[in-house]
Design a protein around this motif. Structure first.
Motif, PDB file in Angstrom:
ATOM      1  N   LEU A 175       7.915   6.444  -7.168  1.00  0.00           N
ATOM      2  CA  LEU A 175       7.257   7.670  -6.728  1.00  0.00           C
ATOM      3  C   LEU A 175       6.513   8.310  -7.897  1.00  0.00           C
ATOM      4  O   LEU A 175       7.041   8.383  -9.005  1.00  0.00           O
ATOM      5  N   SER A 176       5.308   8.787  -7.623  1.00  0.00           N
ATOM      6  CA  SER A 176       4.495   9.465  -8.643  1.00  0.00           C
ATOM      7  C   SER A 176       4.318  10.928  -8.260  1.00  0.00           C
ATOM      8  O   SER A 176       3.889  11.227  -7.137  1.00  0.00           O
ATOM      9  N   ILE A 177       4.665  11.814  -9.174  1.00  0.00           N
ATOM     10  CA  ILE A 177       4.514  13.251  -8.944  1.00  0.00           C
ATOM     11  C   ILE A 177       3.441  13.794  -9.877  1.00  0.00           C
ATOM     12  O   ILE A 177       3.510  13.623 -11.099  1.00  0.00           O
ATOM     13  N   ALA A 192       2.709   8.867  -3.817  1.00  0.00           N
ATOM     14  CA  ALA A 192       2.096   9.722  -4.829  1.00  0.00           C
ATOM     15  C   ALA A 192       1.834  11.087  -4.206  1.00  0.00           C
ATOM     16  O   ALA A 192       1.232  11.183  -3.130  1.00  0.00           O
ATOM     17  N   LEU A 193       2.302  12.130  -4.881  1.00  0.00           N
ATOM     18  CA  LEU A 193       2.252  13.474  -4.309  1.00  0.00           C
ATOM     19  C   LEU A 193       1.858  14.479  -5.381  1.00  0.00           C
ATOM     20  O   LEU A 193       2.427  14.479  -6.478  1.00  0.00           O
ATOM     21  N   ALA A 194       0.908  15.332  -5.064  1.00  0.00           N
ATOM     22  CA  ALA A 194       0.566  16.443  -5.949  1.00  0.00           C
ATOM     23  C   ALA A 194       1.252  17.697  -5.432  1.00  0.00           C
ATOM     24  O   ALA A 194       1.136  18.029  -4.251  1.00  0.00           O
ATOM     25  N   VAL A 195       1.982  18.364  -6.301  1.00  0.00           N
ATOM     26  CA  VAL A 195       2.621  19.636  -5.962  1.00  0.00           C
ATOM     27  C   VAL A 195       1.672  20.736  -6.411  1.00  0.00           C
ATOM     28  O   VAL A 195       1.423  20.912  -7.603  1.00  0.00           O
ATOM     29  N   THR A 196       1.127  21.483  -5.454  1.00  0.00           N
ATOM     30  CA  THR A 196       0.074  22.466  -5.739  1.00  0.00           C
ATOM     31  C   THR A 196       0.490  23.832  -5.202  1.00  0.00           C
ATOM     32  O   THR A 196      -0.146  24.382  -4.307  1.00  0.00           O
ATOM     33  N   VAL A 242       0.839  -1.196   0.000  1.00  0.00           N
ATOM     34  CA  VAL A 242       0.000   0.000   0.000  1.00  0.00           C
ATOM     35  C   VAL A 242       0.870   1.241   0.000  1.00  0.00           C
ATOM     36  O   VAL A 242       2.062   1.193   0.292  1.00  0.00           O
ATOM     37  N   MET A 243       0.262   2.360  -0.342  1.00  0.00           N
ATOM     38  CA  MET A 243       0.978   3.637  -0.358  1.00  0.00           C
ATOM     39  C   MET A 243       0.045   4.735   0.133  1.00  0.00           C
ATOM     40  O   MET A 243      -1.179   4.549   0.213  1.00  0.00           O
ATOM     41  N   ARG A 244       0.644   5.870   0.423  1.00  0.00           N
ATOM     42  CA  ARG A 244      -0.129   7.050   0.787  1.00  0.00           C
ATOM     43  C   ARG A 244      -0.117   8.044  -0.370  1.00  0.00           C
ATOM     44  O   ARG A 244       0.894   8.193  -1.060  1.00  0.00           O
ATOM     45  N   VAL A 245      -1.244   8.718  -0.552  1.00  0.00           N
ATOM     46  CA  VAL A 245      -1.404   9.723  -1.597  1.00  0.00           C
ATOM     47  C   VAL A 245      -1.764  11.048  -0.923  1.00  0.00           C
ATOM     48  O   VAL A 245      -2.769  11.129  -0.209  1.00  0.00           O
ATOM     49  N   ASP A 246      -0.947  12.072  -1.132  1.00  0.00           N
ATOM     50  CA  ASP A 246      -1.173  13.407  -0.576  1.00  0.00           C
ATOM     51  C   ASP A 246      -1.324  14.363  -1.757  1.00  0.00           C
ATOM     52  O   ASP A 246      -0.385  14.559  -2.535  1.00  0.00           O
ATOM     53  N   LEU A 247      -2.494  14.981  -1.894  1.00  0.00           N
ATOM     54  CA  LEU A 247      -2.789  15.771  -3.091  1.00  0.00           C
ATOM     55  C   LEU A 247      -2.789  17.277  -2.868  1.00  0.00           C
ATOM     56  O   LEU A 247      -3.297  18.020  -3.724  1.00  0.00           O
ATOM     57  N   HIS A 248      -2.181  17.745  -1.781  1.00  0.00           N
ATOM     58  CA  HIS A 248      -2.193  19.194  -1.523  1.00  0.00           C
ATOM     59  C   HIS A 248      -0.928  19.572  -0.757  1.00  0.00           C
ATOM     60  O   HIS A 248      -0.892  19.492   0.472  1.00  0.00           O
TER      61      HIS A 248
END
Length: 243
Positions: A77-79, A49-53, A16-22
């Motif tokens: 890693l997903s950006i 997985a990370l969203a750069v906002t 599993v992984m963590r996704v942070d989108l903000h």
């Protein structure tokens, strides 16, 4: 219970992984987090997985993606390139953006610009009336049909109650839910997350699928304490750099 093996997390035998989108980086006017420091912290926190906002800037995501690729980590890693856009009636997040969206457009125009780039419209900050730059309620009502994802856990709201309000709004409309740390320091990244089976995320469709299979979670921090912690971490980081 999760199992950690070689810095990889498994739950019931599934990675599993963590996704942070903000999140924010040094590209934002109010953040000093170096882009080059982010990949190691992502691995440390299993935020795969990370969203750069960044505020009204889109270049942080592509720059971080290049750093990740240069480090040979793009299969781990997903950006997601994004932007927290200042509309004429509050902020709105665009994900999977190809280029910067200018501020001060109307919420409707901003949403259309996001969609024109093949991106996703994300409603952040819940419905917290004390969030200075939240999207105004009347604007939220007008663009509700254009929203693709709703942030139902934000670590920096004035009360956790507003996360519950956002979750109810999303569920009424059958929209995917996400979490955002709203990180303004490196150590804040990953404080809110969706836990989901590991996958590399490259498209809006793969993100939506990951969110649909995931569970929203996080650590809420009172904004007064969060501000003080941010100031301390910023000063501490400067001190270490100057030594």
């Amino acid at each position: 219970m999760p199992v950690l093996i070689n810095n990889v997390v498994f739950r019931d035998g599934v990675q599993v992984m963590r996704v942070d989108l903000h999140t924010h980086t040094e590209v934002s006017h109010d953040c000093r987090t170096p882009l080059r420091s982010v990949p190691a912290w992502m691995l440390r926190t299993n935020t795969r997985a990370l969203a750069v906002t960044d505020h009204d800037q889109q270049r942080g995501g592509p720059e971080l993606a290049r750093i990740v690729a240069d480090m040979g980590l793009d299969d781990r890693l997903s950006i997601i390139p994004g932007e927290e856009v200042t509309t004429s009636e509050g902020e709105l997040i665009g994900l999977f953006l190809q280029e910067r969206i200018p501020p001060k457009l109307t919420p409707e125009e901003t949403a259309r610009e996001i969609k024109a780039q093949g991106g996703l419209v994300m409603l952040q900050h819940g419905f917290d009336p004390l969030k200075r730059y939240r999207l105004r309620p009347e604007a939220t009502a007008r663009i509700a049909h254009q929203v693709d994802i709703v942030e139902t856990f934000n670590s920096r709201l004035s009360r956790h109650h507003w996360n519950h309000v956002a979750a109810a709004w999303a569920r009424e409309r059958g929209l995917p839910e996400c979490a955002g740390s709203d990180a303004h320091t490196l150590r804040d990244i990953g404080e809110a997350w969706v836990e989901t089976p590991f996958r590399v995320i490259r498209t809006p469709e793969s993100l939506i699928a990951a969110l649909r299979e995931g569970v929203v979670a996080g650590r809420w921090t009172h904004p007064v304490y969060a501000y003080g912690r941010k100031q301390w971490r910023t000063l501490n980081g400067r001190f270490r750099q100057e030594r």
